[in-house]
Design a protein around this motif. Structure first.
Motif, PDB file in Angstrom:
ATOM      1  N   ALA A 146     -11.983 111.936  49.468  1.00 43.82           N
ATOM      2  CA  ALA A 146     -11.282 113.082  48.906  1.00 43.82           C
ATOM      3  C   ALA A 146     -12.017 113.618  47.691  1.00 43.82           C
ATOM      4  O   ALA A 146     -12.452 112.851  46.828  1.00 43.82           O
ATOM      5  N   CYS A 204      -9.897 116.752  51.536  1.00 41.68           N
ATOM      6  CA  CYS A 204     -10.210 115.429  52.069  1.00 41.68           C
ATOM      7  C   CYS A 204     -10.697 115.527  53.505  1.00 41.68           C
ATOM      8  O   CYS A 204     -10.188 116.338  54.300  1.00 41.68           O
ATOM      9  N   GLY A 253     -11.521 107.861  54.801  1.00 41.74           N
ATOM     10  CA  GLY A 253     -11.536 109.200  54.237  1.00 41.74           C
ATOM     11  C   GLY A 253     -12.164 109.251  52.867  1.00 41.74           C
ATOM     12  O   GLY A 253     -12.206 108.255  52.143  1.00 41.74           O
ATOM     13  N   ARG A 270      -6.900 119.110  46.061  1.00 45.15           N
ATOM     14  CA  ARG A 270      -7.716 118.084  46.710  1.00 45.15           C
ATOM     15  C   ARG A 270      -8.151 118.585  48.083  1.00 45.15           C
ATOM     16  O   ARG A 270      -7.415 119.285  48.771  1.00 45.15           O
ATOM     17  N   ASN A 286       0.615 118.268  51.620  1.00 45.94           N
ATOM     18  CA  ASN A 286      -0.668 118.236  52.328  1.00 45.94           C
ATOM     19  C   ASN A 286      -0.593 119.184  53.515  1.00 45.94           C
ATOM     20  O   ASN A 286       0.416 119.219  54.225  1.00 45.94           O
ATOM     21  N   HIS A 336     -12.195 107.165  47.715  1.00 42.00           N
ATOM     22  CA  HIS A 336     -12.195 106.808  49.126  1.00 42.00           C
ATOM     23  C   HIS A 336     -10.876 106.139  49.498  1.00 42.00           C
ATOM     24  O   HIS A 336     -10.197 105.559  48.655  1.00 42.00           O
ATOM     25  N   LEU A 359     -19.836 112.013  50.501  1.00 43.74           N
ATOM     26  CA  LEU A 359     -18.883 112.956  51.076  1.00 43.74           C
ATOM     27  C   LEU A 359     -19.539 113.785  52.166  1.00 43.74           C
ATOM     28  O   LEU A 359     -18.960 113.984  53.250  1.00 43.74           O
ATOM     29  N   THR A 366     -11.686 115.828  44.291  1.00 40.39           N
ATOM     30  CA  THR A 366     -10.703 116.320  43.327  1.00 40.39           C
ATOM     31  C   THR A 366     -11.433 116.851  42.096  1.00 40.39           C
ATOM     32  O   THR A 366     -12.648 116.641  41.945  1.00 40.39           O
ATOM     33  N   GLU A 417     -14.434 112.069  43.137  1.00 41.37           N
ATOM     34  CA  GLU A 417     -14.101 111.682  44.504  1.00 41.37           C
ATOM     35  C   GLU A 417     -13.518 110.277  44.541  1.00 41.37           C
ATOM     36  O   GLU A 417     -13.782 109.453  43.657  1.00 41.37           O
TER      37      GLU A 417
END
Length: 295
Positions: free
Chosen positions: A271, A231, A269, A229, A174, A279, A206, A273, A277
Motif C-alpha cells: 500500500a 494498494c 499486498g 491510500r 475502500n 506490506h 511496489l 500512503t 509504503e
C-alpha cells in the motif's frame, strides 16, 4: 458457541494463530462475533487471516470471512448484537445506501481478535462491475470519491468497481477495482497515478508487485478531500515466488497460521500512503475454489 463445530474449529484456529503471534485476544469478543455469524461456518465458508506492517495493525490479528446467506446485510446484526456501536455519522448509513442502489452479490466481515468488529465488504457480480460516478453520487459517500472523478476516468477505472468495504471504527471506505487497464500495472502508469493522488514516488518493490497484481483499491474518509491510500495485491500459493522479499514479520505470520484444507493460498499486498509504503499478507485457514481475494 451454539454447538456449531465449524465455529468451534474456527475459534480454535484464530486463538492459536494469535498465541503464535504473541497477540492476546479478547476471547469473549471473538466468541461473540463468530457466534453471531455462525451460519457462515455451517456452510463451510472460508476464513482468511491477515497481518500488516503498519502501526494501525500492530498488536492485533485481522480475520475475515464471507457471510451466509449472501443476500443478508450483516451490519444490522452487528448493531443488534452490540458488536459495533450505533452512530449518526454517515459511515453508519453508507452500506444500506449501497444495497439500495447496486446489485450486491455478497458480503464479508472483517474483525480483529483484539479490537473486534471492523469492516463489512459488499461485493458486486464479477460479470457486472459497477460505475464509480454512481457510487460517488451516494449522499453518505465521502466526497473525495466524487472530487477525484477525473482521476478514475483518466486511468480507465470509472466503470470497474468490484467491491466496497466500510471500516466502522476508523471511518474509512475502500473501493476495489478489478479488470484494471494494463497501464495501471505498469511502472509509468503507477508513477502517474501516485503523482496524481499526491502520494510519494513508488518503491521498486511496489512497482514489481503491482506488475503482477489482480486489482487495486483506494481508501478514503470523510475528513480529508483526497485518496488516502492506493494498494495493489497479488495471489500466490508460494511466497518464495513473489517478485519482492517478504517482510520477516509477515513470514512469521504465515508460519503461525494453522491450515484446515488443501491448496493454501496467499494474498500479498503493498500500500502507498502519504507517509510511506507498508506490506500486508492474507492467508487462509480454509479456502474454497472461487473465493474472492481481498487485501
Amino acid at each position: 458457541m451454539s454447538g456449531n463445530s465449524g465455529t468451534a474449529d474456527i475459534y480454535e484456529a484464530v486463538i492459536e494463530t494469535a498465541r503464535r503471534m504473541g497477540v492476546t485476544p479478547a476471547r469473549d469478543t471473538v466468541r461473540a462475533i463468530l457466534s453471531a455469524y455462525g451460519d457462515a461456518f455451517t456452510h463451510a465458508m472460508p476464513l482468511a487471516l491477515r497481518s500488516a506492517t503498519d502501526a494501525q495493525h500492530t498488536g492485533d490479528l485481522d480475520c475475515r470471512f464471507v457471510t451466509h446467506p449472501k443476500n443478508r446485510n450483516p451490519y444490522p446484526l452487528a448493531l443488534s448484537k452490540g458488536l459495533t456501536p450505533t452512530t449518526d455519522h454517515p459511515v453508519g448509513a453508507l452500506l444500506s445506501s449501497i444495497e439500495e442502489r447496486f446489485p450486491v452479490d455478497g458480503y464479508g466481515i472483517d474483525f480483529g481478535v483484539v479490537n473486534g468488529f471492523a469492516k463489512v465488504y459488499a461485493g458486486f457480480p464479477p460479470d457486472d462491475l459497477q460505475k464509480l460516478p454512481e457510487l460517488a453520487a451516494i449522499p453518505a459517500m465521502p466526497r473525495g470519491l466524487a472530487d477525484r472523478a477525473d482521476f478514475f476516468r483518466q486511468h480507465g477505472l470509472d466503470d470497474k468497481v468490484a467491491f466496497t468495504a466500510i471500516d466502522y471504527p476508523h471511518r474509512t471506505v475502500n473501493v476495489y477495482f478489478n479488470d484494471v487497464p494494463p497501464a495501471c500495472r505498469e511502472a509509468d502508469g503507477i508513477r502517474t497515478m501516485l503523482h496524481d493522488l499526491g502520494l510519494p514516488e513508488p518503491s521498486e518493490h511496489l512497482l514489481a508487485l503491482a506488475g503482477r497484481s489482480f486489482g487495486l483499491y483506494t481508501t478514503l474518509d470523510w475528513e480529508s478531500p483526497g485518496i488516502r491510500r492506493l494498494c495493489f495485491g497479488v495471489t500466490t500459493t508460494d511466497l518464495s515466488s513473489l517478485p519482492v522479499p517478504v517482510d520477516p514479520r509477515l513470514e512469521k505470520f504465515a508460519q503461525s497460521v494453522p491450515y484446515g484444507g488443501p491448496g493454501r493460498k496467499y494474498v500479498y499486498g503493498v500500500a502507498a500512503t502519504a507517509t510511506g509504503e507498508y506490506h500486508k499478507l492474507e492467508t487462509h485457514y480454509k479456502w474454497n475454489p472461487g473465493t474472492v481475494a481481498f487485501i
